[in-house]
Design a protein around this motif. Sequence first.
Motif, mmCIF file in Angstrom:
data_model
loop_
_atom_site.group_PDB
_atom_site.id
_atom_site.type_symbol
_atom_site.label_atom_id
_atom_site.label_comp_id
_atom_site.label_asym_id
_atom_site.label_seq_id
_atom_site.Cartn_x
_atom_site.Cartn_y
_atom_site.Cartn_z
ATOM 1 N N ASP A 114 0.830 -1.204 0.000
ATOM 2 C CA ASP A 114 0.000 0.000 0.000
ATOM 3 C C ASP A 114 0.867 1.258 0.000
ATOM 4 O O ASP A 114 0.530 2.264 -0.632
ATOM 5 C CB ASP A 114 -0.929 0.005 1.216
ATOM 6 C CG ASP A 114 -1.989 -1.083 1.144
ATOM 7 O OD1 ASP A 114 -2.327 -1.486 0.018
ATOM 8 O OD2 ASP A 114 -2.458 -1.530 2.204
ATOM 9 N N PHE A 115 1.995 1.201 0.722
ATOM 10 C CA PHE A 115 2.928 2.326 0.763
ATOM 11 C C PHE A 115 3.431 2.654 -0.642
ATOM 12 O O PHE A 115 3.447 3.819 -1.063
ATOM 13 C CB PHE A 115 4.102 1.997 1.676
ATOM 14 C CG PHE A 115 5.147 3.080 1.752
ATOM 15 C CD1 PHE A 115 5.047 4.100 2.698
ATOM 16 C CD2 PHE A 115 6.223 3.089 0.882
ATOM 17 C CE1 PHE A 115 5.996 5.111 2.756
ATOM 18 C CE2 PHE A 115 7.183 4.092 0.938
ATOM 19 C CZ PHE A 115 7.071 5.104 1.877
ATOM 20 N N ASP A 116 3.814 1.623 -1.388
ATOM 21 C CA ASP A 116 4.318 1.820 -2.755
ATOM 22 C C ASP A 116 3.234 2.396 -3.660
ATOM 23 O O ASP A 116 3.500 3.249 -4.509
ATOM 24 C CB ASP A 116 4.827 0.495 -3.322
ATOM 25 C CG ASP A 116 6.084 0.008 -2.610
ATOM 26 O OD1 ASP A 116 6.752 0.829 -1.951
ATOM 27 O OD2 ASP A 116 6.379 -1.198 -2.687
ATOM 28 N N PHE A 117 1.987 1.917 -3.482
ATOM 29 C CA PHE A 117 0.864 2.412 -4.290
ATOM 30 C C PHE A 117 0.626 3.896 -4.021
ATOM 31 O O PHE A 117 0.474 4.698 -4.957
ATOM 32 C CB PHE A 117 -0.401 1.609 -3.983
ATOM 33 C CG PHE A 117 -1.628 2.104 -4.698
ATOM 34 C CD1 PHE A 117 -1.885 1.738 -6.011
ATOM 35 C CD2 PHE A 117 -2.527 2.957 -4.061
ATOM 36 C CE1 PHE A 117 -3.011 2.206 -6.681
ATOM 37 C CE2 PHE A 117 -3.658 3.428 -4.717
ATOM 38 C CZ PHE A 117 -3.900 3.052 -6.036
ATOM 39 N N VAL A 118 0.600 4.275 -2.728
ATOM 40 C CA VAL A 118 0.369 5.672 -2.348
ATOM 41 C C VAL A 118 1.515 6.555 -2.838
ATOM 42 O O VAL A 118 1.301 7.657 -3.363
ATOM 43 C CB VAL A 118 0.210 5.804 -0.817
ATOM 44 C CG1 VAL A 118 0.117 7.276 -0.415
ATOM 45 C CG2 VAL A 118 -1.022 5.051 -0.335
ATOM 46 N N GLU A 119 2.744 6.072 -2.679
ATOM 47 C CA GLU A 119 3.914 6.840 -3.102
ATOM 48 C C GLU A 119 3.873 7.121 -4.598
ATOM 49 O O GLU A 119 4.154 8.241 -5.045
ATOM 50 C CB GLU A 119 5.185 6.073 -2.740
ATOM 51 C CG GLU A 119 6.469 6.846 -3.009
ATOM 52 C CD GLU A 119 7.690 6.078 -2.572
ATOM 53 O OE1 GLU A 119 8.568 6.685 -1.937
ATOM 54 O OE2 GLU A 119 7.777 4.855 -2.855
ATOM 55 N N ASP A 120 3.484 6.117 -5.379
ATOM 56 C CA ASP A 120 3.416 6.289 -6.827
ATOM 57 C C ASP A 120 2.275 7.222 -7.208
ATOM 58 O O ASP A 120 2.410 8.069 -8.094
ATOM 59 C CB ASP A 120 3.234 4.924 -7.501
ATOM 60 C CG ASP A 120 3.206 5.040 -9.025
ATOM 61 O OD1 ASP A 120 4.244 5.424 -9.594
ATOM 62 O OD2 ASP A 120 2.161 4.743 -9.623
ATOM 63 N N TYR A 121 1.133 7.090 -6.527
ATOM 64 C CA TYR A 121 -0.045 7.909 -6.835
ATOM 65 C C TYR A 121 0.230 9.382 -6.548
ATOM 66 O O TYR A 121 -0.231 10.264 -7.276
ATOM 67 C CB TYR A 121 -1.227 7.422 -5.996
ATOM 68 C CG TYR A 121 -2.561 8.058 -6.335
ATOM 69 C CD1 TYR A 121 -3.437 7.434 -7.215
ATOM 70 C CD2 TYR A 121 -2.947 9.274 -5.778
ATOM 71 C CE1 TYR A 121 -4.665 8.011 -7.532
ATOM 72 C CE2 TYR A 121 -4.159 9.865 -6.096
ATOM 73 C CZ TYR A 121 -5.020 9.222 -6.968
ATOM 74 O OH TYR A 121 -6.229 9.805 -7.276
ATOM 75 N N LEU A 122 1.002 9.660 -5.487
ATOM 76 C CA LEU A 122 1.220 11.036 -5.040
ATOM 77 C C LEU A 122 2.622 11.549 -5.357
ATOM 78 O O LEU A 122 3.094 12.488 -4.722
ATOM 79 C CB LEU A 122 0.970 11.131 -3.527
ATOM 80 C CG LEU A 122 -0.424 10.745 -3.036
ATOM 81 C CD1 LEU A 122 -0.467 10.765 -1.525
ATOM 82 C CD2 LEU A 122 -1.486 11.672 -3.614
ATOM 83 N N LYS A 123 3.266 10.958 -6.340
ATOM 84 C CA LYS A 123 4.663 11.310 -6.606
ATOM 85 C C LYS A 123 4.854 12.768 -7.014
ATOM 86 O O LYS A 123 5.933 13.326 -6.852
ATOM 87 C CB LYS A 123 5.246 10.376 -7.670
ATOM 88 C CG LYS A 123 4.524 10.378 -8.999
ATOM 89 C CD LYS A 123 5.074 9.286 -9.911
ATOM 90 C CE LYS A 123 4.280 9.187 -11.198
ATOM 91 N NZ LYS A 123 4.749 8.048 -12.040
ATOM 92 N N GLU A 124 3.812 13.402 -7.536
ATOM 93 C CA GLU A 124 3.922 14.798 -7.955
ATOM 94 C C GLU A 124 3.505 15.774 -6.847
ATOM 95 O O GLU A 124 3.620 16.985 -7.020
ATOM 96 C CB GLU A 124 3.052 15.044 -9.201
ATOM 97 C CG GLU A 124 3.376 14.151 -10.393
ATOM 98 C CD GLU A 124 4.775 14.383 -10.933
ATOM 99 O OE1 GLU A 124 5.261 15.523 -10.819
ATOM 100 O OE2 GLU A 124 5.374 13.418 -11.446
ATOM 101 N N GLU A 125 3.023 15.244 -5.731
ATOM 102 C CA GLU A 125 2.531 16.106 -4.650
ATOM 103 C C GLU A 125 3.680 16.503 -3.715
ATOM 104 O O GLU A 125 4.438 15.656 -3.255
ATOM 105 C CB GLU A 125 1.440 15.383 -3.840
ATOM 106 C CG GLU A 125 0.209 15.024 -4.644
ATOM 107 C CD GLU A 125 -0.640 16.220 -4.984
ATOM 108 O OE1 GLU A 125 -0.430 17.294 -4.379
ATOM 109 O OE2 GLU A 125 -1.510 16.098 -5.863
#
Length: 479
Positions: free
Chosen positions: A217-228
Motif C-alpha cells: 500500500d505504501f508503494d501504491f500511495v507513493e506512486d499515486y502522489l509522486k507529484e505532490e
Amino acid sequence: MREIFIERREKKLRIGIKNKGILEECIVDEESNGPSIGEIYKGRVKNIIPATNSIFVDIGLEKEGYLYYSNELKSKGIKKGDEILVEILKEPLNEKGAKLTTKVGIPSKYMVLESTESGIEFSKRFKDEVKKELILAELKEVKGGKLIIRTEAANVSIEELKHERKLLEKEYEEINRRMNYSTKLGKLYGDNLAINKILRDKVGIEPVKIIVDNKGDFDFVEDYLKEEENVKLELFDDSKRLFDYYDIEKELLKLRHNKVVLPCGGSIVIDRTEAMYVIDVNTGKNIKERSFEKTILDTNIEAAREIGKQILLRNLSGIIVIDFIDLRDKSHKSIVMKELKEALKEDGGNHKIFPFTELNLVQISRKRVGKSIYEYMEEQCPLCLGSGALLKLSYLEGLINNEITRYHNENGINDFFIEVDETYKDNIREDIVSFLNNIDGLDKEIYINYVSGIEGYRVEPLIFKNQKKNIEQYLIKIE
C-alpha cells in the motif's frame, strides 16, 4: 493538519482520517469473493425480463448481477448471450445480486473518464472560465469516452492534466483490450479502489500526513502522489496495530453507543432498522435560552453539525431520516439545512439531502462507500435473536491481539488469562486453533474462562507461578 491512517490486516483494510487530532471519518473495506462498488466486469446477458425492465448478467461470480433495461439498451437491441462491460453500482445484499450499470467510469484525481458519449465536460462547481478555455484548447479527447473535469483541476497545471489524461486513456484501452480478447467473464478493473478514492478526495492543496502499515500500500500511495509536494508519507513498522497505536480503536469502540450528547445539553440518537437509519434530535437539558424557539433552533443547529460528523464517522449509507425538533419558522429551517449541508461538504457528491417534509423530517440518501462500523464490528446476538448486537468474534480477536502484543513487546510476557463473554464459547471452541492464531497465542500459554455479564473480554498477564496454579483448569491444550 489532516492525517490519513491506512491499516491492512489480511483481508481487511481500514482507513481513518483525522483533522487537527480529531477522528472525522473511517472507511472499512473487506476483501471477499463478491463484487465491490466501482469495480468493472466483463459480463454476459443471461436473461431479459421486459415486465420488470430488468436484465440479469453473469459476471463470472456466484450470483448474477442485474441492471435496468433502459430505452438506450432497448434501442441498441441488446439480447440474451451478448457480452457487455458493466460497473458495480451496489454490492449484493442477501439473496439479491449486485446492481450494475453499463455507464462505466474510471476516476482519477482531477478527472473521470466515462464510457458513454464523447467529448469533454466540466463539474458544475468548476467556475474558472479562463481555465476551461485552456483545457478545451490543450486537452485531447479520448476516443470512445467522455472526460469529466473535476473542480480541483482548476488548481493544477495543464501539463499535469495531460499526464493524467494519458494514464486514464491507457487504463481504458487495457480494459477494452481485455474485454474484447479475453474469453473469461470477470473483473477487469478495481484494485485498491478504497485507497484510490481517499487519496483522490482528501489530498489537496493543504498539508497532509499519511501513515501506512503495509509495504504494498505504501508503494501504491507513493506512486499515486509522486507529484505532490505537500504530502508527508510514512511507513509504520511497529509491532502494534496502527489503529491501536494511534488510539483510533478506542474512538471506534465509543461509536457503538447510539446516543451522542450535544454541547448545548441536547442529544441525538441513532437507530438502525432493516431499511434505513433513523436519527432523533432531543432538547434534553438544554435550558440556556429563555426563548423556547431559540432553544429549539440552537439544538437543531448543533444536531445538524453533529449528524454530519456522525454520518461520516460511522460511514452510514442508504436512506437516513432525521427527525429534527419541530421548527415552525421557515427561515429557521433554512439555517438548519445550511448547517447540515456544511457538515457534509467533505463527503463530496456521495449524498443527496432532501428538503424538510411537513413532519419536520429530513431525508438523506448516501452512496455506500465500504462498510459501516456496525457491519464490521457487530453481529446478531444469538441470545436476544436480533434485538441487540454483539461484537464480532473476529473484531474481538483483534482487540485481544492488541493487548497480548503490547504486554509481550513491553514486558516479554508469554502467559495470559483471558475472560470472554460466554456467548462466544461455542464459536471459540469450534476452532480453537484459529482463535489462538488470531490473538497471537499459538506460541504462548493461554488460559480462557467464559463468563456472563462481562463487557466483551478481559486480558490479564500472568507473571507469578501461583497465578497459573489457581487457574490451571482453564489452560488451553491443543492435542
